[in-house]
Design a protein around this motif. Structure first.
Motif, PDB file in Angstrom:
ATOM      1  N   THR B 180      47.499  26.238  -4.860  1.00 44.72           N
ATOM      2  CA  THR B 180      46.257  25.775  -5.011  1.00 44.72           C
ATOM      3  C   THR B 180      45.889  24.784  -3.911  1.00 44.72           C
ATOM      4  N   ILE B 181      44.679  25.353  -3.338  1.00 47.11           N
ATOM      5  CA  ILE B 181      43.985  24.390  -2.286  1.00 47.11           C
ATOM      6  C   ILE B 181      42.893  23.589  -2.968  1.00 47.11           C
ATOM      7  N   LYS B 182      43.418  22.348  -2.993  1.00 53.26           N
ATOM      8  CA  LYS B 182      42.516  21.248  -3.605  1.00 53.26           C
ATOM      9  C   LYS B 182      41.319  20.926  -2.551  1.00 53.26           C
ATOM     10  N   ILE B 183      40.371  20.530  -2.607  1.00 53.95           N
ATOM     11  CA  ILE B 183      39.206  20.260  -1.725  1.00 53.95           C
ATOM     12  C   ILE B 183      38.458  19.015  -2.455  1.00 53.95           C
ATOM     13  N   ASN B 184      38.072  18.076  -1.445  1.00 53.44           N
ATOM     14  CA  ASN B 184      37.212  17.009  -2.085  1.00 53.44           C
ATOM     15  C   ASN B 184      36.492  16.721  -0.711  1.00 53.44           C
ATOM     16  N   ASN B 185      35.523  15.430  -0.883  1.00 56.43           N
ATOM     17  CA  ASN B 185      34.727  15.171   0.320  1.00 56.43           C
ATOM     18  C   ASN B 185      34.623  13.612   0.093  1.00 56.43           C
ATOM     19  N   ARG B 186      35.031  13.366   1.469  1.00 53.05           N
ATOM     20  CA  ARG B 186      34.642  11.713   1.691  1.00 53.05           C
ATOM     21  C   ARG B 186      33.393  11.175   1.084  1.00 53.05           C
ATOM     22  N   LYS B 187      32.256  12.022   1.252  1.00 47.83           N
ATOM     23  CA  LYS B 187      31.007  11.596   0.755  1.00 47.83           C
ATOM     24  C   LYS B 187      30.727  11.347  -0.620  1.00 47.83           C
ATOM     25  N   ILE B 188      31.731  12.262  -1.451  1.00 52.05           N
ATOM     26  CA  ILE B 188      31.588  12.189  -2.861  1.00 52.05           C
ATOM     27  C   ILE B 188      32.221  10.836  -3.255  1.00 52.05           C
ATOM     28  N   LEU B 189      33.297  10.556  -2.662  1.00 50.17           N
ATOM     29  CA  LEU B 189      34.179   9.200  -3.081  1.00 50.17           C
ATOM     30  C   LEU B 189      33.206   8.117  -2.602  1.00 50.17           C
TER      31      LEU B 189
END
Lengths: 456, 456
Positions: B180-189
């Motif tokens: 599983t390649i999990k992705i997030n974005n600093r801008k969301i946080l």
């Protein structure tokens, strides 16, 4: 906060072209090691200090990089040394680890530590960096790779024969034709020293003899005299200074000189065996030469001594060396384990291949095709093709931004990328790709399967 | 003189089988890096201390291995620190170099130092060891390899898309299906922190959120409360705790939460772009998952954040990670150079492949044939054949000594060598070789050309 960045003296950054060229040499050597039955091991970059210290002489000890203990290291500092501000004495109390200085001592440590898991004779190779706090100069670095192959657990001379074949195989594969593999034997040197009554001055004697090429006969004799070797002893060396001819005739002369030394006669027997076997087996591009002045690493070599020099006309020190050492693992408590090994000098081989223009043109695995980026729609269409190209083993990439066409073409040019693909509305509509050959300037509009064929 | 040999804690020796398995992973990763257009660089094992210190926080500074200056290092020791016996203060005056702690900071240093020779955007990969004075534990070592690929000099989101494809390509090639390649974005946080009025507590907020999987919703809320995040703010997070469904429906929920934050909306836009592109391009065996709790390396990531987890059922932390950092080279005086990169966790990938039995059987390039040694005449005859076998790419060797046949056969057995060749007077006379298949026990007498065919 901004710093002007630099690296420590004696160390190097390698750019993609340099890495590719170094890997070409590494993989050629590795391939040969493996066909000869050697298997790879790796050891840690740093060892416990007591593993390394005292193994390379005082000079070696000085040149070993020591790692400062972590945390409050002064807490355990030797009080006496601390008060006296004695750097040398303080070191062992504030530093317990050190960077490896060569691959031989760690290998000996490995053999002893894992002796119950090792099936002897054990043929291992090891290609890893080593570090020395030497004064950096042209061709001498503080971090450099060693490429070693050794056998431990057998005294058979067939191994010496195979190591000569191994040198021939590697340099032939590198197209570095005409290297000279020089061979000598510690027993020849100690035999000569014995015959001239200088057994107690073996090191002085060999150090002087080793300079014959550089300073000539008279100066060598002067140096020997100054070291306390008798004039009558030096007189007996006369035939040595005029040794000439092929392997066999040199051996004949040595027989005359060494008839009174058991050690010397043993050395002659070993050299003759190796020479005869190599004559039967043949060498492809290298030549084997007896060199009785060869004395490298005399401190631990006990039998054969090897050194390889670059083809005539190339000014370079030795590009490889090695020998037999009967007592290596003894320092770690395992006696009677004979070893023999050779080493390849990566940095010097690199310089020689560069000088003779011997690196293959294809050595640098560059990107083969760049897709021009006109915008997100085109980029997505391009990435679908790029995925197929990569699956076919082609190094392909998309220019990441929809920059001006001219800028993207210049990028391909600067990086020497041989093909560029241009995808616009027309191409998307017709499911084709405009392939441009950057050296000929030719351009074709073709479907995906042809694109793969063309680039391959 | 004899010492019981050992290696420093947290370091490892690798035997031939382990080296072969590690090289299988390295070469798979390298192959994928190259088809994606990345090129290799290498940097020195140690850097000037000022290049590394202050880049990884106080904890990082402590974990960096420092190298003691050579020679009389106490001569330049800081007098005040020396008299106070202050280890921390003394270090910089007796140690000017340090072992690299990761590959990212040396890469940033490389880019700035060589910026005039680099054609941007610059795609580089680097596979080298790093060192950390961490407390060793299962799966955590003081010397370990990092495998990094980064692009600098472009802000294009197509790179994030390509890095997801790259992960998919590598794990597919390793037959490690279902990562599983999990992705997030600093801008969301930072958007969420803004919306709940906790912008000044971004780190505390994300550290707590990151624990959702492990400690559950209630404990996370308690921790946030204890860090001074308001109850009404935490109330606004409720939709976050129940985020579920596929990428798109999670994005829809986030739109509701983040409509008041410009930063947050930008983050959503970026994630949507990447998700849409990956849906178009397809992944072979990996799956992409949005994980808003993902916060690794928040100190320097400014956009995308990646983490890869092993297939379900395998207990293992992340086996890869990465993200975008807009200001990396700024620390060395080159601003406005955006970078994005990913890393592969070699040691953990190794453990996973081992657990799932995914290493190919042929990974260990063992010796394929051992020639039994009956004496010098037979050995010479054998070596002539061995030379031809090696030229044909077969790993072949001669047992070095004329030991008892039984001992030599046992040696072949212990080393799992599949074929043995026996050469005696008869064979020499008829120019044939007795080839024994060690698993079936079958034995044939055949000429050299057939020998090569049989073993191949």
């Amino acid at each position: 906060m901004a710093q002007k960045p630099s690296i420590p003296k004696g160390t190097r950054d390698f750019n993609p072209e340099q890495v590719a060229k170094r890997n070409y040499i590494f993989s050629t050597i590795k391939g040969a090691f493996e066909t000869f039955g050697f298997q790879p091991i790796e050891t840690p970059s740093f060892e416990n200090s007591e593993t390394l210290m005292g193994k390379y002489g005082d000079e070696g000890d000085r040149l070993i990089f020591k790692i400062l203990n972590s945390g409050d290291y002064l807490n355990k500092a030797n009080t006496e040394a601390y008060e006296a501000k004695d750097s040398t004495k303080l070191t062992s109390s504030i530093s317990e680890k050190a960077l490896r200085y060569d691959l031989t001592v760690p290998f000996a440590r490995y053999v002893v530590q894992h002796q119950n898991d090792i099936e002897f004779p054990f043929k291992r190779y090891q290609i890893q960096p080593v570090w020395r706090a030497d004064r950096p100069q042209k061709g001498r670095f503080r971090e450099f790779y060693q490429c070693d192959a050794d056998v431990v657990g057998s005294t058979s001379l067939w191994q010496e024969v195979e190591f000569i074949q191994l040198y021939d195989t590697v340099f032939t594969a590198l197209k570095l034709n005409g290297v000279t593999i020089k061979i000598n034997n510690r027993k020849i040197l100690s035999g000569i020293a014995e015959v001239i009554g200088a057994s107690d001055k073996l090191i002085d004697f060999t150090v002087a003899l080793d300079k014959l090429d550089k300073i000539g006969e008279e100066k060598v004799k002067e140096e020997m005299l100054s070291k306390g070797i008798s004039a009558s002893g030096i007189e007996k060396l006369q035939p040595l200074f005029s040794l000439s001819g092929d392997f066999e005739s040199q051996i004949e002369s040595l027989k005359g000189i060494l008839e009174a030394s058991e050690d010397g006669k043993k050395g002659i027997e070993e050299l003759s065996f190796i020479d005869a076997a190599i004559k039967e087996l043949g060498l492809t591009t290298a030549k084997l030469q007896l060199d009785v002045t060869l004395a490298r690493g005399l401190n631990y070599y006990t039998g054969a001594i090897f050194e390889v020099s670059a083809p005539e006309g190339v000014k370079m020190g030795s590009i490889g060396g090695g020998g037999r050492y009967d007592d290596l693992t003894n320092i770690f408590g395992k006696p009677d384990t004979s070893g023999v090994g050779i080493s390849f000098g990566l940095d010097r081989i690199y310089l020689v291949l560069e000088e003779l223009n011997l690196f293959p043109e294809t050595v640098n695995k560059n990107v083969e095709v760049l897709f021009i980026n006109f915008g997100d729609k085109e980029a997505l269409f391009s990435l679908k093709a790029i995925k197929k190209l990569r699956e076919a083993g082609i190094n392909a990439e998309l220019y990441p931004d929809a920059a001006k066409m001219k800028k993207q073409m210049a990028h391909a040019n600067k990086r020497n990328i041989p093909f560029v693909v241009i995808v616009g509305d027309q191409e998307i509509a017709s499911e084709t790709y405009a392939l441009k050959n950057m050296s000929s300037g030719e351009q074709f509009k073709i479907p995906l399967n042809e694109l793969i064929q063309q680039i391959k």
